[in-house]
Design a protein around this motif. Structure first.
Motif, PDB file in Angstrom:
ATOM      1  N   GLY A   1       0.833  -1.190   0.000  1.00 14.07           N
ATOM      2  CA  GLY A   1       0.000   0.000   0.000  1.00 14.07           C
ATOM      3  C   GLY A   1       0.870   1.242   0.000  1.00 14.07           C
ATOM      4  O   GLY A   1       1.946   1.251  -0.585  1.00 14.07           O
ATOM      5  N   SER A   2       0.414   2.288   0.678  1.00 16.43           N
ATOM      6  CA  SER A   2       1.106   3.575   0.649  1.00 16.43           C
ATOM      7  C   SER A   2       1.982   3.739   1.877  1.00 16.43           C
ATOM      8  O   SER A   2       1.621   3.297   2.962  1.00 16.43           O
ATOM      9  CB  SER A   2       0.076   4.703   0.618  1.00 16.43           C
TER      10      SER A   2
ATOM     11  N   ASN B   1       1.292   4.907   5.149  1.00 18.19           N
ATOM     12  CA  ASN B   1       0.625   6.183   4.850  1.00 18.19           C
ATOM     13  C   ASN B   1       1.543   7.369   5.090  1.00 18.19           C
ATOM     14  O   ASN B   1       2.608   7.431   4.514  1.00 18.19           O
ATOM     15  CB  ASN B   1      -0.704   6.244   5.605  1.00 18.19           C
TER      16      ASN B   1
ATOM     17  N   TRP C   1       4.523   5.976  -1.882  1.00 16.52           N
ATOM     18  CA  TRP C   1       3.163   6.109  -2.402  1.00 16.52           C
ATOM     19  C   TRP C   1       3.256   5.986  -3.927  1.00 16.52           C
ATOM     20  O   TRP C   1       4.232   6.431  -4.536  1.00 16.52           O
ATOM     21  CB  TRP C   1       2.574   7.476  -2.037  1.00 16.52           C
ATOM     22  N   GLU C   2       2.235   5.447  -4.532  1.00 21.09           N
ATOM     23  CA  GLU C   2       2.281   5.298  -5.990  1.00 21.09           C
ATOM     24  C   GLU C   2       2.396   6.651  -6.699  1.00 21.09           C
ATOM     25  O   GLU C   2       2.999   6.754  -7.769  1.00 21.09           O
ATOM     26  CB  GLU C   2       1.056   4.508  -6.479  1.00 21.09           C
ATOM     27  N   HIS C   3       1.865   7.722  -6.087  1.00 23.38           N
ATOM     28  CA  HIS C   3       1.953   9.035  -6.741  1.00 23.38           C
ATOM     29  C   HIS C   3       3.405   9.488  -6.918  1.00 23.38           C
ATOM     30  O   HIS C   3       3.678  10.360  -7.734  1.00 23.38           O
ATOM     31  CB  HIS C   3       1.121  10.100  -5.997  1.00 23.38           C
TER      32      HIS C   3
END
Ligand code: FE2
Ligand code: FE2
Lengths: 262, 199
Positions: free
Chosen positions: A185-186, A206, A224-226
């Motif tokens: 995940g992030s 997160n 994070w994918e961003h």
């Protein structure tokens, strides 16, 4: 030498009293959507946003990028840098200001102070502060520890300490990348100075920052994918590899020095 | 018997005119979803989980800290397969029949449902999913982090939206709210949702 990734949730549960470490646990536990417990009291009270000062929240402000958006092209493309800084980071700044607009007593605290002890923040906005103050702090650190002429072998004190702790820079990089890949995940992967004064690789979910576990974040990479999707898509491992081309070792050395217990 | 990746229920370019590029499905279906399937197969090979139905793997591994990787991959295999079926090139519009009645009963109106679903999808911080579920006979909107899904909470999933950044970054970048609105306006396969309710 073997390092451990201390699981952030252990601290949240308040069982971090002695040395409860969970070996290389890569993912955050499921079912931890909105932890209500706050991190244990931290050991470090040092500023971590900058080597010499804390991050203000009255109001929170977006720091300018210290280089052009295309300057880190060895690892990160200009469009990603622009969106990441101008929109994602800006949103964390806007959200923290919005959450604190009727909270003069909380505004007076530095971002570090809030995250060290979230119990100082009213419960109704605690999770919002955790997420957005964390996002503001993490990104503020992130921009500084990269540079256009970065990369290469580490220098100075951090080079020595990495060798002492991990055996070699190669071994350190391998473990850091693995922890970044394993974060499901992030989240973030960090090199921290832990409360025992040692270097350690940790990963946080997160926008949690290691100061909530009492550690000083020396350097961290955003997974994070961003942070990488426009250029690398699903290839997080490639991004993690290339990222070393832009690490600002001078700044990392300043942070290493600042992380020493006084 | 290894777990397999079901075919995408529409061509990869079928949603291009309704906001989701072919490239998005090349990665999301062709790489992300495929990797969850491959990882799961690697992790369960030679264990008693290998021959279980996927749902049972999800239930068995949930909350077991020695099986976190298995849970994450198994649930992500299930979630994505379910998500593809929630999308349709002829999607959007409004539900009808019993589903519409239950939505009105639970949320007040279809517009109220859309508001609640959008809020859940927008506020799932980090990676995760937004859901419409049936829980003890009533419809509810929920959100889950990372791979978690309603099955492990004893709820029946009716509709989902993937809000991991990889789901929308090539089409919408940071604009998650625009992705959510586009999903509700143009993509929801309400026939699939009604089937899930009836099943
Ligand atoms: Fe970021
Ligand atoms: Fe996804």
């Amino acid at each position: 030498m073997k390092t451990f990734l201390r699981h952030p949730i252990t601290a949240l549960l308040g069982v971090v009293l002695s040395a409860i470490v969970v070996a290389c646990q890569p993912t955050q536990p499921v079912g931890s959507q909105s932890p209500t417990a706050s991190p244990s009291p931290a050991v470090t009270t040092l500023p971590v946003a900058y080597p010499d000062r804390e991050l203000s929240a009255s109001p929170a402000q977006l720091p300018p990028l210290p280089y052009a958006a295309n300057a880190l092209n060895q690892a990160i493309d200009a469009q990603t840098m622009q969106i990441h800084h101008d929109r994602h980071h800006q949103t964390y700044v806007d959200n923290i200001n919005d959450a604190l607009k009727d909270q003069p007593n909380v505004q007076k605290l530095s971002v570090e102070a809030m995250l060290r002890d979230l119990n100082q923040v009213p419960e109704a906005i605690r999770q919002t502060v955790r997420n957005n103050a964390g996002g503001h702090l993490n990104h503020t650190i992130f921009w500084q520890i990269m540079a256009p002429n970065g990369g290469g072998q580490p220098t100075g004190a951090i080079a020595q300490e990495i060798n002492q702790t991990f055996g070699s820079f190669e071994e350190f990089r391998k473990q850091f990348n693995a922890a970044g890949s394993d974060r499901f995940g992030s989240g973030w992967v960090w090199l921290v100075r832990n409360p025992q004064g040692q270097l350690q690789i940790v990963s946080t979910p997160n926008q949690d920052n290691p100061i909530s576990d009492g550690s000083y974040p020396i350097m961290g990479n955003d997974v994070w994918e961003h942070a990488y999707y426009l250029r690398y898509q699903n290839q997080r491992a490639q991004y993690l590899n290339n990222w070393w081309n832009v690490v600002n070792w001078d700044e990392v050395n300043r942070r290493t020095q600042a992380s020493q217990p006084r | 018997m290894a777990f397999t990746q079901p075919a995408l229920p529409f061509p990869k370019d079928a949603l291009a005119s309704s906001g989701m590029k072919e490239e998005t499905f090349e990665y999301h279906y062709g790489k992300h979803h495929a990797a969850y399937v491959a990882n799961l197969n690697k992790m369960v090979e030679g264990t008693e989980l290998e021959n279980m139905p996927l749902e049972e793997v999800i239930h068995t591994s949930f909350g077991d800290s020695s099986k976190t990787g298995i849970f994450n991959n198994a649930a992500q295999v299930w979630n994505h397969t379910f998500f593809w079926n929630c999308l349709s090139p002829k999607g959007g519009g409004a539900p009808s029949g019993e589903l519409a009645a239950k939505i009105d009963a639970a949320f007040g109106s279809f517009d109220k449902f859309k508001e609640e679903f959008s809020a859940a999808a927008a506020t799932q911080f980090g990676s995760g999913w937004a859901w419409l579920v049936e829980d003890s006979g009533t419809l509810k909107v929920t959100k889950t982090p990372n791979a978690e899904n309603p099955l492990v909470h004893g709820q029946k999933p009716l509709l989902t939206l993937d809000v991991w950044e990889h789901a929308y970054y090539l089409d919408f970048q940071n604009a998650r709210p625009a992705f959510i609105k586009n999903f509700l306006d143009n993509l929801v396969n309400w026939d699939f949702v009604a089937q899930n309710l009836a099943s």
